[in-house]
Enzyme design. Structure first.
Site, PDB file in Angstrom:
ATOM      1  N   ASP A 173       0.822  -1.207   0.000  1.00 37.52           N
ATOM      2  CA  ASP A 173       0.000   0.000   0.000  1.00 37.52           C
ATOM      3  C   ASP A 173       0.857   1.259   0.000  1.00 37.52           C
ATOM      4  OD1 ASP A 173      -2.606   1.398   0.445  1.00 37.52           O
ATOM      5  OD2 ASP A 173      -1.657   1.942   2.350  1.00 37.52           O
TER       6      ASP A 173
ATOM      7  N   GLU B 280       1.328  -0.504  -5.135  1.00 37.47           N
ATOM      8  CA  GLU B 280       0.374   0.574  -5.384  1.00 37.47           C
ATOM      9  C   GLU B 280       1.204   1.860  -5.408  1.00 37.47           C
ATOM     10  OE1 GLU B 280      -3.250   3.225  -3.660  1.00 37.47           O
ATOM     11  OE2 GLU B 280      -1.702   2.386  -2.385  1.00 37.47           O
TER      12      GLU B 280
END
Length: 745
Positions: free
Chosen positions: A409, A462
């Site tokens: 993330d 990401e």
């Protein structure tokens, strides 16, 4: 601690006096600030026998049991009992409510070896979870639990839990030198015990902290750690052997993104194992990707504010229940990806923040430590022990839970020193740049370690910027000489932004935005990409996928069908968030989950939603069956534009080529009109006709049924730079896939 079922009868004798402890030792011990309580407590050779001293603050009396004799220790006050006895033995402790026989924790030597401590100090212990935390084990024939925690700035650390009435006075831990590790073996203590660490900070502040390495926790809002043992027997050996047979970038990957706690609200890991596996298998997804399942206190964070990095959330069951969940998916041939959050952590005072009284996991500078967007703290990636904590955590999920990949993330927030920061809020690196060199080194180490240790695992970034070399190997140059980051795949967030922006336009205006659908092919081979329509796209006022589409209800569904047909044919792996596979109308809510009721036969639009669901299943099954759609995702030879410039028609057409065999022709009409006799160039070859293999306008998907029922002959008419061509009937707001067939004999 263990209580004897029967306290045997013995002859009681009074122990001889013991030499008084040093006043400073006694004082520091009672304050919980002694670095070596084993030097004061336990059994030690004395001039007249063995000196035994113990700290039992709530006891009325303590004796040492040796053979048939109990030697009653003298009460030294403040819970200290001591005496000189012929030999060491078990302790018999008399409390107001009964008598227990226990082993003395302070008779055991250190349970962590010098090599482990060396690796911890170097920040290179790749199995850190096997050393730190709470572990049930046997020492000198006695079963108990070894506690270990890294707290280098602490004056003292004690263990408290439901086994000592949450009073850690009797269980001070010892410091193991300059490693910063504190350790204690507590005999008789086993799985299921709840505990925390009681830390005296460098300024004398008393702190209560959960275990950063806890492998099991209480269900929130409770915050205690739980001693755990696994007895799970895996049944996925075949999956684990075969998953490395093909690299992820050249294998089919169609991912169903799931927030487990809300997919079926109230369901457990074991219930989800059955229901989710059956559902995903029916729809043909190759993988599920789980929003973070590591323990987190606030459900509304969707798991992105982690406090228990080594513990699957207890909301849904135990760690072994989570193992069963992964195992069940594997046995059905479905991979499991996990959303992993190494970029920040919350400020909860019982967790990582100021863990030992000073910033430990976060940078010392409060400006650097604060994450400007989320009100959280960032990790101090320049500190080797912190990097070790995170690298080992990545390995832990893949080795202990057989996770097949990590989606990392918010990588961009880690890579840039000035991420979301104004002038004066950040300091350039040693070269004067904005790159966070510590974060680069950490990500490279994490990726290289994981790929080395866990064959077949894939890491997915990401990363929302144009950082060079995200999916390049770490030993290849990239990003100004820093080397590749070493990820296997990267989310193509530019594709998501552009393509969804295009789809939001009324078709009459799409001609002016045609480039938003073609630009992705300009950079398609710069990284190994995943095309994500993730949870981030269907929350915070962005609306659900179908609700983004213009027009009436029929046109919205047709637009979504066409978009999915385009997405599944475009180079790159696929990811779709739950609920979008059946075109739910509302944004996702973690409190409610998917709107399953729209699929019920009693719902007036249930066939409309079932149609989208059928399409997603057919897209997945067709996708995995045709190597043209995935085998050469990262190779320019796997894609050819046929019509990239038909902006006025709102038409896109391209070919996908396998390594060997016939190509697939993909045509998408983003206009709400039928286009008859639409000529498209095709390569010459043995194929004589082109037949539809998928049409998103088919009646079974809720479409109008326009298409090319009969196979279309290939004509020797040059067109669009190709030697041959074919004329098709393009349905409105639809994608059509066609495959060549050999001419009839």
């Amino acid at each position: 601690m263990a209580v004897a079922d029967v306290v045997p009868t013995t002859t009681a004798r009074r122990a001889h006096p013991a030499p008084a402890p040093d006043a400073d030792d006694r004082d520091r011990l009672l304050r919980g600030e002694h670095h070596d309580p084993h030097a004061v407590l336990g059994a030690h050779p004395g001039p007249d026998g063995v000196v035994v001293r113990c700290l039992r603050p709530h006891a009325r009396a303590v004796s040492v049991v040796t053979g048939a004799t109990t030697w009653v220790l003298r009460d030294e006050g403040d819970g200290l009992f001591a005496g000189t006895v012929p030999d060491a033995g078990r302790l018999r402790v008399t409390y107001p409510d009964g008598v227990v026989d226990v082993d003395d924790p302070y008779r055991f030597p250190p349970t962590i070896g010098e090599f482990d401590l060396h690796l911890i100090a170097e920040g290179r212990h790749e199995e850190l979870w096997t050393v730190l935390g709470a572990h049930v084990q046997e020492q000198q024939g006695v079963r108990g639990t070894r506690f270990a925690v890294w707290a280098p700035d602490a004056r003292g650390v004690r263990v408290r839990g439901d086994f000592n009435h949450w009073d850690g006075t009797a269980l001070p831990m010892r410091s193991l030198g300059r490693s910063g590790v504190w350790e204690l073996f507590v005999p008789g203590l086993g799985a299921g015990a709840r505990y925390k660490f009681e830390i005296t900070g460098p300024d004398g502040e008393r702190l209560e902290r959960s275990d950063p390495m806890a492998r099991r926790t209480q269900p929130p809002p409770a915050t205690a750690s739980i001693v755990t043992e696994s007895d799970y027997l895996w049944d996925d050996a075949q999956w684990m052997r075969q998953r490395a047979d093909r690299p992820a970038h050249s294998a089919p990957m169609s991912v169903y993104e799931v927030h487990l706690a809300s997919w079926r609200p109230g369901a457990t890991y074991r219930e989800l194992a059955v229901e989710l596996t059956a559902y995903v298998a029916e729809l043909g997804f190759t993988h599920v990707e789980l929003l973070p399942v590591a323990e987190h206190p606030f459900g509304g964070s969707w798991g992105y504010q982690v406090t228990g990095f080594y513990a699957p959330t207890a909301r849904l069951g135990t760690p072994d229940d989570f193992r069963y969940f992964v195992d069940t998916l594997h046995r059905a041939g479905i991979g499991v990806l996990l959303d992993w959050v190494p970029g920040h952590f919350p400020r909860d005072e019982w967790a990582l923040a100021r863990f030992d009284g000073r910033p430990l996991y976060e940078p010392q500078d409060p400006v650097r430590a604060a994450h400007p967007d989320w009100g959280t703290l960032v990790f101090d990636l320049g500190r080797r022990e912190v990097r070790n904590f995170l690298v080992a955590n990545a390995v832990y999920w893949c080795e202990e839970f057989h996770i097949d990949g990590l989606r990392v993330d918010a990588v961009a927030s880690m890579l840039y020193l000035d991420y979301s920061r104004e002038e004066g809020q950040w300091t350039p690196n040693q070269h004067g740049g904005r790159e966070n060199l510590d974060a680069v080194a950490f990500l490279q180490e994490m990726n290289s370690t994981l790929y080395r240790r866990c064959p077949g695992v894939v890491t997915v970034a990401e990363e929302s910027t144009a950082w060079d070399g995200v999916t390049r190997p770490t030993d290849q140059p990239a990003a100004g000489g820093l080397g590749g980051l070493g990820f296997g795949l990267k989310w193509n967030m530019g594709w998501s932004h552009d393509s969804l922006a295009y789809m939001a336009h009324d078709p009459v205006h799409r001609a002016y935005h045609h480039h938003e659908m073609t630009f992705s092919m300009v950079y398609a081979y710069s990284e190994n990409y995943v095309l994500p329509v993730s949870h981030d796209e269907v929350v915070h006022g962005k609306r659900s996928l179908v609700s983004k589409m213009p027009g009436d209800w029929w046109q919205q569904r047709a637009n979504q069908r066409a978009y999915l047909g385009f997405m599944w044919a475009h180079p790159g792996k696929k990811l779709l968030f739950m609920g979008q596979e059946f075109a739910q109308g509302a944004e996702w809510s973690e409190a409610e989950g998917p709107q399953w009721w729209v699929l019920d036969p009693g719902h007036p639009a249930h066939e409309d939603h079932r149609g989208i669901q059928r399409l997603v299943a057919d897209l997945n099954h067709r996708y995995t069956a045709d190597p043209a759609l995935w085998e050469r995702d990262g190779d320019p030879a796997g894609f050819t534009w046929v019509a990239a410039d038909a902006a006025d028609d709102n038409v896109l057409a391209f070919l996908r080529h396998p390594a060997d065999g016939d190509p697939l022709l993909v045509v998408v009409n983003f206009a709400p009109v039928v286009r008859d006799a639409y000529r498209l160039g095709v390569p010459s070859g043995a194929a004589g006709t082109w037949r539809e293999v998928l049409n998103t306008d088919a009646a079974r998907y809720g479409g109008s049924g326009v298409g090319n029922e009969e196979a279309r002959p290939q004509e020797p008419v040059a067109h669009q730079g190709f030697p041959s061509s074919v004329t098709l009937r393009l349905p409105p707001l639809a994608a059509v896939w066609l495959s060549p067939t050999a001419p009839a004999p």
